[in-house]
Design an enzyme around this catalytic site. Structure first.
Site, short mmCIF file in Angstrom:
data_model
loop_
_atom_site.label_atom_id
_atom_site.label_comp_id
_atom_site.label_asym_id
_atom_site.label_seq_id
_atom_site.Cartn_x
_atom_site.Cartn_y
_atom_site.Cartn_z
N ASP A 173 0.87 -1.17 0.00
CA ASP A 173 0.00 0.00 0.00
C ASP A 173 0.91 1.23 0.00
O ASP A 173 2.12 1.15 0.18
CB ASP A 173 -0.96 -0.01 1.20
CG ASP A 173 -2.21 0.81 0.90
OD1 ASP A 173 -2.17 1.61 -0.06
OD2 ASP A 173 -3.22 0.67 1.61
C1 NOJ Z 1 -4.21 3.68 0.03
C2 NOJ Z 1 -5.32 2.72 0.25
O1 NOJ Z 1 -5.19 2.11 1.51
C3 NOJ Z 1 -5.41 1.63 -0.81
O2 NOJ Z 1 -6.59 0.91 -0.60
C4 NOJ Z 1 -5.37 2.24 -2.18
O3 NOJ Z 1 -5.48 1.24 -3.14
C5 NOJ Z 1 -4.09 3.02 -2.34
N1 NOJ Z 1 -4.02 4.07 -1.35
C6 NOJ Z 1 -3.95 3.61 -3.72
O4 NOJ Z 1 -4.83 4.65 -3.89
#
Ligand code: NOJ
Length: 739
Positions: free
Chosen positions: A285
């Site tokens: 993430d």
């Molecule tokens: C953070 C989020 O936790 C995740 O779910 C997401 O896919 C990413 N950012 C990318 O935007």
């Protein structure tokens, strides 16, 4: 001699087969090997690097100069960039201006639609309809793939049992089994049967793992759970996503047993690769490798990169940790070249599977984009999905449906005219201007015949109650009043936890005063989490939970309010009476002192009931159903068990309707304690008024299995209760004994 050559060939043949993956042919594997032989270590690290474009921001940092990084082969994947032409230009740089011309893979959070927006995933799960969940994901993929995208950061398969956590809106709710079937449907919908089909995208099971168990529902907070809970509750939907063929996994921000997921070898290698045999790549993430420094498990970025790479992270999202450190870490023997090669191979395989090496621009066709996005078919599907997601929580005296002959209707609350709030969080390229508000949906359904008065009443948040008297005056003159209440869409989603889950602002007071007029009050709720509705439940004649229903939400709500469609949704998550009951979920353990009002020393509160306000699986419709006495037969042999269960379900009301017939089990005695209820099967049954159907279920040993005391997975002989009904309190019971 010939024999030994034959044996050698056979061995080589088998070897070639071993080198293949589920994503590639032998020829493609060879092409990858040849390509990797030409790649410098820096170029390999480039493939392991994912950066956001400056188009959209879904995390705390933005990078400048990512185009330059593409040109120099330092980045192999881009997210938050979309549309066929925008991404074509970035792809052109990668393919035509870099030394090796390796195509980029483009990702985006297409979570519940790209431009045509479906209900938020929690709402979609309330339909309990896996066929439509799969179809909705298929449409989302079709639109995304037409807009230059190859990869969606979905489905989110985190089991979520804390209404304070803003991200409950993104998944399938609190239950393991419902979470599993929804995970399967969504992966299959996004990916189709073949990633090479240019209308599919590769899916990403996230957030691995146990992100939903954040303490106190505070986003990104510590997770501390047993290996047993991890494996029994939080991991199964991920395993199902894997079995459905998901191509990528995303790590979570949280720690698991003291080790952040992005550096957790136990999760990423022992379980995901070795135990489950995952083929595909693991992305972090957003900046979660960097975040291992504040977590306090590494001292600097170089150590963070080393920990992540050795744990099994293949691609670094946005943190530039691999970008800045991995070449040195390999040179210093802190990360092996084999580990890097393994990661790069997994990434290139997915690029092959998507057909990007055949034609890197196959997702960048303007005509395709024009013809496949926000089409009439897609909008109709979004309306159907929204209707199915609505849950009727209360309907005294059959307040709903309203007759279309109604003369005067008051519609109150700023959410009634908000188009933006129909979308919910993670709405990709969804646009408020394209959404039908609740008021517009109602006006469209009623046409010119009825007088519809709109008043804001009170704002969603804040202390301003000055609009209440005017709203009350309008309600007095109306035949019915519809209050659209809840939360603004920004109040749930990422980084949107709340300690107070009552209706915010003065909305509860508004509802109580409207109720005092004596005019029937219908509350339509827009929200992304369970709300504590105790303050208003007695002051509403009907309550319709609409979540954030998406593009055609206003029409879908009107379809139900005026009876063109009978509600059929069931809660995928428990609605507590108050925040103090959290965590509250149906498949709790019994404890050694289960609730007994006659005995002070039992498990209960002094100031609140143990029961939720609305239980998991609950939802009303415009008719009623009765359940007969369930019957069960057990067929058991040395290595298999089949329990056949049947029950008669009758529509006892005056109109057609759908019931979600739910089957729960209870294992009465286990080598470790078992929950009081576990959902194991359900069926959607559509019955005409008066119609009866015998509903059949078949359970196997797998349905009775759990992690036994010695941590082995399996069933234990003994007595099981089976409950069938229309919510998690189902009382119709049949017992079986397994030998
Ligand atoms: C953070 C989020 O936790 C995740 O779910 C997401 O896919 C990413 N950012 C990318 O935007």
């Amino acid at each position: 001699m010939y024999k030994s050559i034959l044996i050698l060939l056979l061995v080589l043949g088998i070897h070639t087969l071993e080198a293949q993956s589920r994503w590639t042919t032998a020829a493609e594997e060879k092409a990858i090997t040849d390509l990797m032989a030409q790649m410098t270590l820096a170029e390999k690290v480039g493939q392991m690097t994912l950066f956001t474009s400056d188009w959209d921001q879904t995390g705390p940092t933005l990078r400048e100069g990512y185009r330059e990084d593409i040109k120099t082969g330092k980045v192999g994947a881009i997210f938050n960039a979309h549309t066929a032409d925008y991404n074509r230009e970035l792809q052109r740089i990668s393919v035509e201006e870099t030394r090796l011309g390796i195509p980029l893979i483009f990702g985006y959070d297409v979570v519940h639609g790209y431009r045509t927006i479906f209900p938020i995933p929690l709402g979609e799960a309330a339909s309990w309809n896996v066929v439509s969940a799969q179809e909705n994901a298929r449409i989302a993929a079709r639109e995304a793939a037409s807009a230059g995208l190859h990869w969606t950061f979905a489905p989110m398969v985190d089991v979520a049992r804390d209404a304070r956590w803003g991200r409950v809106m993104e998944g399938a709710g609190e239950d393991v089994y419902l979470g599993q079937v929804m995970a399967r449907a969504r992966v299959k919908g996004f990916q189709g049967d073949d990633l090479a089909d240019p209308f599919t995208v590769v899916a990403c099971a996230k957030h691995f793992a146990a992100y939903g168990a954040a303490q106190a529902g505070r986003d990104y907070h510590t997770v501390d759970i047993s290996e047993r809970s991890l494996r029994e509750i939080y991991l199964p939907p991920f395993k199902t996503a894997l079995d459905a063929g998901v191509g990528t996994f995303m790590t979570s921000f949280n720690e698991v047993d003291g080790v952040p997921a992005s550096g957790n070898h136990h999760l990423l290698t022992d379980i995901l690769r070795n135990e489950w045999g995952f083929e595909g790549f693991v992305v972090t993430d957003y900046t979660s490798i960097n975040e291992m420094i504040p977590h306090g498990i590494v001292a600097n970025e170089a150590e963070a990169g080393e920990l992540a790479a050795n744990a099994g992270v293949d691609m670094d999202m946005q943190g530039a940790i691999y970008y800045n450190n991995l070449v040195d870490q390999v040179a210093n023997d802190l990360v092996s070249l084999e580990r890097v090669d393994e990661a790069v191979r997994e990434i290139l395989r997915i690029k092959y599977a998507l057909g990007l090496f055949d034609d890197p621009y196959r997702y960048n066709d303007l005509e395709r984009q024009r013809d496949n996005i926000f089409t009439a078919d897609h909008i109709a599907a979004a309306r159907a999905a929204a209707r199915e997601s609505l849950v009727l929580l209360k309907n005294d005296q059959q307040t709903l449906p309203l007759a279309k002959t109604i003369k005067k209707l008051a519609v109150i609350g700023p959410l009634a005219i908000s188009q933006e709030d129909m979308l919910g969080a993670w709405h990709a390229d969804g646009r408020g201007a394209n959404c039908v508000s609740v008021l517009s949906g109602i006006q469209e359904a009623l046409g010119k015949g009825a007088a519809v008065t709109y008043l804001p009443g009170v704002p969603v948040v804040g202390d301003d109650a000055t609009g209440i008297p005017a709203a009350v005056a309008a309600a007095k003159l109306a035949d019915a009043v519809i209050v659209v209440a809840g939360e603004n869409w920004t109040m749930s989603g990422e980084a949107a936890s709340r300690t107070d889950i009552n209706l915010p602002g003065r909305q509860a007071e508004l509802i109580r005063q409207l109720h005092a007029t004596g005019t029937p009050v219908i509350v339509v709720l827009l929200n992304g989490r369970p709300l504590a509705l105790t303050d208003i439940v007695d002051y509403a004649d009907a309550i319709l939970e609409a979540w954030y229903p998406g593009t055609a939400g206003g029409q879908a709500i009107a379809d139900i309010v005026f009876g063109d469609y009978a509600p059929a949704g069931k809660l995928p998550i428990t609605f507590p009476r108050s925040v103090g009951q959290i965590p509250i979920y149906y498949n709790m353990k019994n404890t050694g002192r289960p609730l007994d009002f006659a005995n002070k020393y039992t498990s209960k509160y002094l100031d609140e009931s143990n029961d939720p306000l609305f239980p998991f699986g609950f939802g009303l419709t415009y008719t009623t159903f009765s359940f007969g006495t369930p019957e069960a037969t057990v067929e058991q042999s040395r290595d298999s068990v089949t329990i056949s269960v049947s029950i008669d379900v009758t529509n006892t009301g005056k109109r057609a309707g759908r019931e979600v017939v739910q089957l729960y089990i209870r294992d009465l005695v286990g080598s470790v304690t078992r929950p009081v209820r576990e959902l194991k099967a359900f069926q959607l049954v559509d019955l005409a008024a008066g119609e009866r159907q015998t509903v059949q279920f078949s359970l196997t040993a797998e349905d009775l299995s759990f992690l036994r005391r010695d941590m082995s997975w399996g069933m234990e002989p003994g007595a099981f209760d089976i409950f069938i009904g229309n919510d998690s309190r189902a009382t119709q019971r049949v017992s079986v004994v397994i030998e």
